[in-house]
Structure formats: structure tokens, C-alpha cells
Motif scaffolding. Structure first.
Motif, PDB file in Angstrom:
ATOM      1  N   ASN A 190       0.613  -1.276   0.136  1.00 59.34           N
ATOM      2  CA  ASN A 190       0.137  -0.172  -0.695  1.00 59.34           C
ATOM      3  C   ASN A 190       0.826   1.302   0.009  1.00 59.34           C
ATOM      4  O   ASN A 190       0.450   2.524  -0.356  1.00 59.34           O
ATOM      5  N   PHE A 191       1.940   1.178  -0.449  1.00 68.40           N
ATOM      6  CA  PHE A 191       2.663   1.966  -0.792  1.00 68.40           C
ATOM      7  C   PHE A 191       3.143   3.094   0.473  1.00 68.40           C
ATOM      8  O   PHE A 191       3.465   4.232   0.596  1.00 68.40           O
ATOM      9  N   GLU A 192       3.564   2.377   0.690  1.00 65.20           N
ATOM     10  CA  GLU A 192       3.894   3.109   2.524  1.00 65.20           C
ATOM     11  C   GLU A 192       5.702   2.837   2.978  1.00 65.20           C
ATOM     12  O   GLU A 192       5.724   4.080   3.766  1.00 65.20           O
ATOM     13  N   ASP A 193       6.219   2.185   2.223  1.00 58.05           N
ATOM     14  CA  ASP A 193       7.807   2.246   2.517  1.00 58.05           C
ATOM     15  C   ASP A 193       8.351   3.774   1.916  1.00 58.05           C
ATOM     16  O   ASP A 193       7.702   3.937   0.857  1.00 58.05           O
ATOM     17  N   LYS A 194       9.071   3.784   2.407  1.00 57.24           N
ATOM     18  CA  LYS A 194       9.290   5.504   1.886  1.00 57.24           C
ATOM     19  C   LYS A 194      10.375   5.877   0.771  1.00 57.24           C
ATOM     20  O   LYS A 194      10.053   6.377  -0.232  1.00 57.24           O
ATOM     21  N   SER A 195      10.639   4.287   0.028  1.00 55.82           N
ATOM     22  CA  SER A 195      11.004   4.378  -1.441  1.00 55.82           C
ATOM     23  C   SER A 195       9.787   4.641  -2.245  1.00 55.82           C
ATOM     24  O   SER A 195       9.599   4.868  -3.673  1.00 55.82           O
ATOM     25  N   CYS A 196       8.619   4.375  -2.106  1.00 51.48           N
ATOM     26  CA  CYS A 196       7.849   3.877  -2.797  1.00 51.48           C
ATOM     27  C   CYS A 196       6.851   5.508  -3.020  1.00 51.48           C
ATOM     28  O   CYS A 196       5.806   5.662  -3.035  1.00 51.48           O
ATOM     29  N   GLU A 197       7.095   6.523  -1.910  1.00 54.93           N
ATOM     30  CA  GLU A 197       6.681   7.953  -2.539  1.00 54.93           C
ATOM     31  C   GLU A 197       6.700   8.011  -3.770  1.00 54.93           C
ATOM     32  O   GLU A 197       5.889   9.389  -4.191  1.00 54.93           O
ATOM     33  N   LYS A 198       7.242   8.589  -4.358  1.00 59.43           N
ATOM     34  CA  LYS A 198       7.896   8.182  -5.771  1.00 59.43           C
ATOM     35  C   LYS A 198       6.482   7.793  -6.936  1.00 59.43           C
ATOM     36  O   LYS A 198       6.505   8.761  -7.919  1.00 59.43           O
ATOM     37  N   TYR A 199       6.142   7.251  -6.256  1.00 59.33           N
ATOM     38  CA  TYR A 199       4.661   6.998  -7.396  1.00 59.33           C
ATOM     39  C   TYR A 199       3.414   7.329  -7.077  1.00 59.33           C
ATOM     40  O   TYR A 199       2.581   7.172  -7.878  1.00 59.33           O
ATOM     41  N   LEU A 200       3.285   7.590  -6.021  1.00 63.46           N
ATOM     42  CA  LEU A 200       2.057   8.583  -5.325  1.00 63.46           C
ATOM     43  C   LEU A 200       1.803  10.079  -6.115  1.00 63.46           C
ATOM     44  O   LEU A 200       0.112   9.650  -6.417  1.00 63.46           O
TER      45      LEU A 200
END
Length: 82
Positions: free
Chosen positions: A56-66
Motif C-alpha cells: 500500500n505504498f507505505e515504504d519511504k522508497s514508494c513515495e515517488k509513485y504516489l
């Protein structure tokens, strides 16, 4: 009749063309052994996106996708108020 003095301009453009072709050649030599270079990069990025989607895009490295996916067209909705 005057001799035209445009040889310098043509010479500089030929140097730029030669330099760009040399750069392309060096890049081809650098990645020439790995014919799947771009495919491997794409597979890695797709794997990372799918892992982020599962978490669910909770990791810090996943913020670029939001900012790219949180819309009606993508079909992926993430609650940012959590």
C-alpha cells in the motif's frame, strides 16, 4: 570573386557530430555485453512498483509513485490520510 569564409562553421559542426558519434560508440561498448540492459532495468522497476503496491505504498522508497498513480485514470487509489 571573394573566397567564402564559412569553412570554420562547417568544421565545428563536424567536430560536434564526430563527438556525439564517439559518445554513442563508447556507450555501446560499455553496455554491449549485456544485450538485455534496458530490459533488466525495466523488470527491476516493475518489481519494485509491484512490491510497493502490495504494501500500500507505505515504504519511504514508494513515495515517488504516489503523485503519478493516485488518480482516476490509473485505477490505483491510496488513502494518504492514514
Amino acid at each position: 570573386m571573394k573566397e567564402p569564409h564559412n569553412y570554420a562553421k562547417v568544421g565545428y559542426s563536424m567536430i560536434v557530430v564526430a563527438a556525439s558519434l564517439a559518445a554513442v560508440g563508447l556507450i555501446a561498448l560499455a553496455i554491449g555485453g549485456d544485450v538485455l540492459y534496458s530490459d533488466n532495468i525495466q523488470r527491476h522497476n516493475t518489481l519494485h512498483f509491484n512490491e510497493c503496491k502490495e504494501n500500500n505504498f507505505e515504504d519511504k522508497s514508494c513515495e515517488k509513485y504516489l503523485d503519478r498513480i493516485n488518480n482516476k485514470i490509473s485505477g490505483v487509489y491510496v488513502d494518504l490520510d492514514k
